[in-house]
Design a protein around this motif. Sequence first.
Motif, PDB file in Angstrom:
ATOM      1  N   GLU A  30     -15.370   3.229 -53.889  1.00  0.00           N
ATOM      2  CA  GLU A  30     -14.372   4.283 -53.721  1.00  0.00           C
ATOM      3  C   GLU A  30     -13.160   4.070 -54.612  1.00  0.00           C
ATOM      4  O   GLU A  30     -12.524   5.036 -55.053  1.00  0.00           O
ATOM      5  CB  GLU A  30     -13.963   4.378 -52.252  1.00  0.00           C
ATOM      6  CG  GLU A  30     -15.076   4.958 -51.370  1.00  0.00           C
ATOM      7  CD  GLU A  30     -14.809   4.821 -49.890  1.00  0.00           C
ATOM      8  OE1 GLU A  30     -13.743   4.268 -49.525  1.00  0.00           O
ATOM      9  OE2 GLU A  30     -15.671   5.246 -49.085  1.00  0.00           O
ATOM     10  N   ALA A  31     -12.851   2.825 -54.918  1.00  0.00           N
ATOM     11  CA  ALA A  31     -11.713   2.542 -55.796  1.00  0.00           C
ATOM     12  C   ALA A  31     -11.925   3.104 -57.189  1.00  0.00           C
ATOM     13  O   ALA A  31     -10.960   3.372 -57.912  1.00  0.00           O
ATOM     14  CB  ALA A  31     -11.473   1.034 -55.870  1.00  0.00           C
ATOM     15  N   SER A  32     -13.181   3.296 -57.587  1.00  0.00           N
ATOM     16  CA  SER A  32     -13.460   3.833 -58.915  1.00  0.00           C
ATOM     17  C   SER A  32     -13.853   5.307 -58.885  1.00  0.00           C
ATOM     18  O   SER A  32     -14.404   5.828 -59.862  1.00  0.00           O
ATOM     19  CB  SER A  32     -14.567   3.012 -59.595  1.00  0.00           C
ATOM     20  OG  SER A  32     -15.754   3.043 -58.828  1.00  0.00           O
ATOM     21  N   GLY A  33     -13.595   5.978 -57.776  1.00  0.00           N
ATOM     22  CA  GLY A  33     -13.821   7.419 -57.720  1.00  0.00           C
ATOM     23  C   GLY A  33     -15.125   7.864 -57.104  1.00  0.00           C
ATOM     24  O   GLY A  33     -15.420   9.057 -57.068  1.00  0.00           O
ATOM     25  N   ASN A  34     -15.935   6.931 -56.599  1.00  0.00           N
ATOM     26  CA  ASN A  34     -17.224   7.282 -56.004  1.00  0.00           C
ATOM     27  C   ASN A  34     -17.095   7.563 -54.512  1.00  0.00           C
ATOM     28  O   ASN A  34     -16.235   7.001 -53.832  1.00  0.00           O
ATOM     29  CB  ASN A  34     -18.219   6.136 -56.188  1.00  0.00           C
ATOM     30  CG  ASN A  34     -18.623   5.938 -57.631  1.00  0.00           C
ATOM     31  OD1 ASN A  34     -19.409   6.693 -58.172  1.00  0.00           O
ATOM     32  ND2 ASN A  34     -18.061   4.908 -58.262  1.00  0.00           N
ATOM     33  N   VAL A  35     -17.984   8.399 -54.022  1.00  0.00           N
ATOM     34  CA  VAL A  35     -18.150   8.603 -52.585  1.00  0.00           C
ATOM     35  C   VAL A  35     -19.510   8.007 -52.221  1.00  0.00           C
ATOM     36  O   VAL A  35     -20.547   8.413 -52.767  1.00  0.00           O
ATOM     37  CB  VAL A  35     -18.107  10.092 -52.209  1.00  0.00           C
ATOM     38  CG1 VAL A  35     -18.420  10.276 -50.729  1.00  0.00           C
ATOM     39  CG2 VAL A  35     -16.744  10.683 -52.545  1.00  0.00           C
ATOM     40  N   VAL A  36     -19.516   7.026 -51.340  1.00  0.00           N
ATOM     41  CA  VAL A  36     -20.750   6.319 -50.983  1.00  0.00           C
ATOM     42  C   VAL A  36     -21.632   7.229 -50.132  1.00  0.00           C
ATOM     43  O   VAL A  36     -21.162   7.903 -49.214  1.00  0.00           O
ATOM     44  CB  VAL A  36     -20.431   5.014 -50.236  1.00  0.00           C
ATOM     45  CG1 VAL A  36     -21.707   4.298 -49.820  1.00  0.00           C
ATOM     46  CG2 VAL A  36     -19.580   4.102 -51.116  1.00  0.00           C
ATOM     47  N   ALA A  37     -22.920   7.243 -50.442  1.00  0.00           N
ATOM     48  CA  ALA A  37     -23.864   8.096 -49.727  1.00  0.00           C
ATOM     49  C   ALA A  37     -24.089   7.595 -48.308  1.00  0.00           C
ATOM     50  O   ALA A  37     -23.981   6.398 -48.031  1.00  0.00           O
ATOM     51  CB  ALA A  37     -25.194   8.135 -50.482  1.00  0.00           C
ATOM     52  N   ALA A  38     -24.407   8.511 -47.430  1.00  0.00           N
ATOM     53  CA  ALA A  38     -24.777   8.142 -46.067  1.00  0.00           C
ATOM     54  C   ALA A  38     -26.208   7.617 -46.074  1.00  0.00           C
ATOM     55  O   ALA A  38     -27.073   8.172 -46.759  1.00  0.00           O
ATOM     56  CB  ALA A  38     -24.668   9.348 -45.145  1.00  0.00           C
ATOM     57  N   PRO A  39     -26.494   6.544 -45.348  1.00  0.00           N
ATOM     58  CA  PRO A  39     -27.868   6.020 -45.311  1.00  0.00           C
ATOM     59  C   PRO A  39     -28.834   7.049 -44.727  1.00  0.00           C
ATOM     60  O   PRO A  39     -28.463   7.881 -43.898  1.00  0.00           O
ATOM     61  CB  PRO A  39     -27.753   4.798 -44.393  1.00  0.00           C
ATOM     62  CG  PRO A  39     -26.308   4.443 -44.378  1.00  0.00           C
ATOM     63  CD  PRO A  39     -25.570   5.738 -44.546  1.00  0.00           C
ATOM     64  N   GLY A  40     -30.065   6.994 -45.193  1.00  0.00           N
ATOM     65  CA  GLY A  40     -31.106   7.817 -44.588  1.00  0.00           C
ATOM     66  C   GLY A  40     -31.257   9.223 -45.141  1.00  0.00           C
ATOM     67  O   GLY A  40     -32.058  10.009 -44.620  1.00  0.00           O
ATOM     68  N   GLN A  41     -30.520   9.583 -46.189  1.00  0.00           N
ATOM     69  CA  GLN A  41     -30.686  10.903 -46.764  1.00  0.00           C
ATOM     70  C   GLN A  41     -32.070  11.041 -47.397  1.00  0.00           C
ATOM     71  O   GLN A  41     -32.641  10.067 -47.881  1.00  0.00           O
ATOM     72  CB  GLN A  41     -29.616  11.167 -47.828  1.00  0.00           C
ATOM     73  CG  GLN A  41     -28.214  11.329 -47.260  1.00  0.00           C
ATOM     74  CD  GLN A  41     -27.243  11.833 -48.322  1.00  0.00           C
ATOM     75  OE1 GLN A  41     -27.530  12.765 -49.049  1.00  0.00           O
ATOM     76  NE2 GLN A  41     -26.079  11.199 -48.409  1.00  0.00           N
ATOM     77  N   ASP A  42     -32.584  12.253 -47.404  1.00  0.00           N
ATOM     78  CA  ASP A  42     -33.884  12.519 -48.018  1.00  0.00           C
ATOM     79  C   ASP A  42     -33.693  12.601 -49.524  1.00  0.00           C
ATOM     80  O   ASP A  42     -33.305  13.637 -50.063  1.00  0.00           O
ATOM     81  CB  ASP A  42     -34.456  13.831 -47.473  1.00  0.00           C
ATOM     82  CG  ASP A  42     -35.879  14.100 -47.953  1.00  0.00           C
ATOM     83  OD1 ASP A  42     -36.274  13.531 -48.988  1.00  0.00           O
ATOM     84  OD2 ASP A  42     -36.580  14.888 -47.299  1.00  0.00           O
TER      85      ASP A  42
END
Length: 331
Positions: free
Chosen positions: A295-307
């Motif tokens: 997140e410090a570099s501008g990313n949004v971490v994905a939620a686990p378990g997405q298809d």
Amino acid sequence: MLPALFSRPRLAATVGLMAWAASMAAGAQAAAHYPNKPITLVIAYPPGGSTDAVGRLVGTELAQRLKQPVVIENLGGAGGAIGAQKVARAPADGYTLLLAANNEMAIAPLINKAIRYRVFQDFTPISLVATQPMVLVASQASGVKNTQEFLSLLRQNPGKYSYGSSGVGTALHIAGEMVQQAGDVTMAHVPYKGVAPLTNDLLGGSLEFGVFVLSSGLPHIRAGKVVALGTTEARRSPVTPDIPALAETSAFAKVDINSWFALMGPAKLPPHVLAALRGALADTLQSPGFRAKLEASGNVVAAPGQDMGAFLKAQVGKYQQIVEAAKIDDR
């Protein structure tokens, strides 16, 4: 003398069969205890870029959770296609993986007919890792401070001004074309060989506009060296709530595109290997330390378990519409 049942030829065959069975059992047991040797994580770009940064963090986390070294292999070239092709051709044993990005997974196969891998046949989608928007910026020399000024300038001077990206067919190029299509404006596209020369021309004032992934553009935006006109997702990024989304301007209401990173393997990964990798990555995505770094570099971490398969199909469909409308061809 040995009985006929245990004649020397038959005894030798029996011993050989037992040895083969023991070998197969040992091999199956070793396979079931995945991983039991180092894993290679291919990053299809040179060191130092956004994909490399995300990949190295993922590699460190996977090594801790899987209890085996993860060796990073940077294999750049052809917009990520060379590294992707290596993984597509690797044995389906879980020891060669790809930290994939949208360039080589969703864009390059649409515009480069020389690519031999097939995204939906030659890879196993493991998990989405993170997303981040791209950002449209203006040079200080352009005098443009917001989207309304941007639209006014371009509509009064169609084709006079230019925007830069990191190359033909990259996500930055596609985002720039989407902006033009949505805003009904025309700019000349200047493809650079990477972000560094693009940045130099923007800061030097010889290029009016450019598209960055947020992590690359943010330092220059925060330093006041370029003006952020808007991010490319439908809503403001939670990482940069002070930067408006382009979609907040009515002309760009349909602009919704981002850059993303995912873990992929060769096709037909064994179920127990896929389960081990998905489990380790799910733990990684929930790690506070990992999330904070991304997140410090501008990313949004994905939620686990997405298809991941469904996500990839939707992304390819979106890019295909833009590529066809803009007639982009990288042959």
